[in-house]
Design an enzyme around this catalytic site. Structure first.
Site, short mmCIF file in Angstrom:
data_model
loop_
_atom_site.label_atom_id
_atom_site.label_comp_id
_atom_site.label_asym_id
_atom_site.label_seq_id
_atom_site.Cartn_x
_atom_site.Cartn_y
_atom_site.Cartn_z
N ASP A 65 -29.52 -7.21 20.93
CA ASP A 65 -30.52 -7.55 19.91
C ASP A 65 -31.83 -6.80 20.10
O ASP A 65 -32.04 -6.13 21.13
CB ASP A 65 -30.76 -9.07 19.91
CG ASP A 65 -30.91 -9.67 21.31
OD1 ASP A 65 -31.12 -8.90 22.25
OD2 ASP A 65 -30.82 -10.90 21.43
N ASN A 131 -31.47 -23.47 23.98
CA ASN A 131 -30.81 -24.24 22.92
C ASN A 131 -29.37 -23.78 22.67
O ASN A 131 -28.76 -24.11 21.67
CB ASN A 131 -31.62 -24.14 21.61
CG ASN A 131 -31.73 -22.72 21.09
OD1 ASN A 131 -31.20 -21.78 21.69
ND2 ASN A 131 -32.41 -22.54 19.97
N HIS A 133 -28.36 -20.64 22.27
CA HIS A 133 -28.17 -19.41 21.49
C HIS A 133 -27.64 -18.28 22.35
O HIS A 133 -27.93 -18.21 23.54
CB HIS A 133 -29.45 -19.01 20.72
CG HIS A 133 -30.56 -18.44 21.52
ND1 HIS A 133 -31.85 -18.94 21.48
CD2 HIS A 133 -30.63 -17.38 22.36
CE1 HIS A 133 -32.63 -18.22 22.25
NE2 HIS A 133 -31.92 -17.27 22.81
N GLU A 138 -28.95 -18.31 16.63
CA GLU A 138 -29.51 -19.64 16.86
C GLU A 138 -28.51 -20.71 16.39
O GLU A 138 -27.55 -20.40 15.68
CB GLU A 138 -30.82 -19.76 16.07
CG GLU A 138 -31.91 -18.77 16.51
CD GLU A 138 -32.65 -19.20 17.78
OE1 GLU A 138 -32.12 -19.99 18.57
OE2 GLU A 138 -33.79 -18.72 17.95
#
Ligand code: GLP
Length: 232
Positions: A65, A131, A133, A138
């Site tokens: 990314d 979380n 991801h 996400e």
């Protein structure tokens, strides 16, 4: 479940385990295309490669990314991170990171995905967000997602802002490989250290696949190694 869980003391030992796996794949000529990740988790991993005689001259890399709106000149970009921790010090055949400064971001995503399809990943290294991801996929991201522009959640913005230098605003979007692009890799190696990653690793080991915890998609992959210092 199918996860090969490797329990280690901490990040240093985790890096050593990854080193062994990479060395073996290189020696057996099974590593031509390598997926790389950024984040503090990866720093000891790359340090070990840099200090070694591992030969990556035949290897093509793809990074997971990159933030939209900043490029390699910004110390906050993932391109900068990769140059600093690995690419300036080790020679690769080719290195690819999506261009967060591209004028046409959709076109950039499509061409990145096309390159991935032409160069199937032998191994993908992964960290995980608090979380759950993976890359910047996400919670709620469809499992069949390919490379796309993602909006970062408040939780991720909060965690990542601590790393932002110079008053540069933290980008709220990023180009990320999709969950499908990631799980297309033949072998996945995920590293997670410290209490902040406990929720994500616990969800994974619970065994229920849900888009609310992107990491759980790994349960459906047939070659996954999770390296952690957590007692889970
Ligand atoms: C970012 C990256 C992820 C990475 C995560 C964890 O959100 N996009 O690829 O896994 O951070 O980073 P760290 O290793 O610093 O905990």
């Amino acid at each position: 479940n199918n996860v090969n869980l490797v329990k280690v003391e901490g990040p240093e030992q985790g890096a050593e385990h990854v080193f062994g796996m990479i060395k073996e794949e290189l020696e057996n000529k099974r590593l031509n295309v390598l997926g790389l990740a950024t984040g503090s988790t990866m720093i000891p991993v790359y340090k070990k490669w840099v200090e070694s005689d591992l030969d990556f001259k035949g290897v093509i890399t793809f990074n997971l990314d990159e933030y939209v709106g900043i490029g390699a000149a910004s110390p906050n970009s993932y391109a900068y991170f990769m140059n600093e921790h690995l690419f300036d010090k080790k020679k690769f055949k080719e290195t690819h990171i999506a261009n967060g400064l591209a004028d046409d971001l959709d076109e950039e995503c499509a061409s990145y995905e096309a390159m991935l399809n032409e160069n199937p990943l032998d191994i993908q290294l992964l960290g995980v967000g608090e979380n759950g991801h993976i890359a910047f996929n996400e919670p709620g991201t469809p499992f069949d997602s390919v490379t796309h522009v993602a909006e970062l959640t408040d939780s991720t913005l909060g965690v990542n802002s601590q790393y932002f230098e110079n008053d540069e605003a933290i980008p709220e979007t990023a180009i990320t490989m999709g969950i499908q692009s990631i799980t297309n890799a033949k072998k996945l190696i995920l590293l997670a250290f410290g209490e902040k990653k406990r929720a994500a690793i616990s969800k994974l080991l619970e065994g229920t696949v849900t888009t609310e915890w992107p990491i759980t998609k790994l349960l459906e992959h047939k070659d996954v190694t999770v390296i952690t210092d957590l007692d889970v």
